[in-house]
Design a protein around this motif. Sequence first.
Motif, PDB file in Angstrom:
ATOM      1  N   ARG A  74      42.667  46.103  46.886  1.00 53.22           N
ATOM      2  CA  ARG A  74      43.085  45.361  45.687  1.00 53.22           C
ATOM      3  C   ARG A  74      44.588  45.482  45.480  1.00 53.22           C
ATOM      4  O   ARG A  74      45.257  44.502  45.130  1.00 53.22           O
ATOM      5  N   MET A  75      45.126  46.698  45.693  1.00 53.01           N
ATOM      6  CA  MET A  75      46.564  46.906  45.535  1.00 53.01           C
ATOM      7  C   MET A  75      47.332  46.062  46.557  1.00 53.01           C
ATOM      8  O   MET A  75      48.369  45.474  46.244  1.00 53.01           O
ATOM      9  N   MET A  76      46.777  45.973  47.774  1.00 50.02           N
ATOM     10  CA  MET A  76      47.416  45.208  48.839  1.00 50.02           C
ATOM     11  C   MET A  76      47.520  43.725  48.467  1.00 50.02           C
ATOM     12  O   MET A  76      48.545  43.080  48.703  1.00 50.02           O
ATOM     13  N   ILE A  77      46.461  43.195  47.848  1.00 47.20           N
ATOM     14  CA  ILE A  77      46.450  41.778  47.470  1.00 47.20           C
ATOM     15  C   ILE A  77      47.417  41.513  46.320  1.00 47.20           C
ATOM     16  O   ILE A  77      48.064  40.464  46.268  1.00 47.20           O
ATOM     17  N   GLU A  78      47.561  42.454  45.404  1.00 45.51           N
ATOM     18  CA  GLU A  78      48.420  42.257  44.235  1.00 45.51           C
ATOM     19  C   GLU A  78      49.901  42.494  44.528  1.00 45.51           C
ATOM     20  O   GLU A  78      50.743  42.195  43.690  1.00 45.51           O
ATOM     21  N   GLN A  79      50.228  43.028  45.707  1.00 43.22           N
ATOM     22  CA  GLN A  79      51.624  43.341  46.039  1.00 43.22           C
ATOM     23  C   GLN A  79      52.575  42.151  45.908  1.00 43.22           C
ATOM     24  O   GLN A  79      53.633  42.292  45.286  1.00 43.22           O
TER      25      GLN A  79
END
Length: 159
Positions: A74-79
Amino acid sequence: MAESIQSLDQLSSLKVTTTAEAPKYVKKVDKFGRAYATGKRKDAVARVWIKPGSGKIVVNTREFEVYFARPVLRMMIEQPLSIAARAGQYDVICTVSGGGLSGQAGAVRHGLSKALTNMEPELRGVLKKGGFLTRDSRVVERKKYGRAKARRSFQFSKR
């Protein structure tokens, strides 16, 4: 150059007519105000649409918290949204197919970054500097004949 130049002083008086300027990137949106892009990573392909909204992210008709259960994905997508300071400003709808969850998350991130540059071309520099517009070309190496896997040999036995 019809006339010939005899000295260096004459050379400096010549004008250079070639001017290389940076390419202009334009906003690419459809009639509904959405920007579209395709992202790829390993065997995964993501089709991503973004439109101005409240920051809702939907992956394959499911909430992205449900689809990508791991916080790292999820963090990767929101970067890209957080680097561009656009978190909560765009609704993201994407369909992903192929590969595993990690590859799919990378594909969504790549597609989201490209869609952001289609929506706001001035974000291109920030996203390119972060490395989000470059497609990660690393894929699984193929298995070779005479080998157990891509590089691993069969077990050796003297007798």
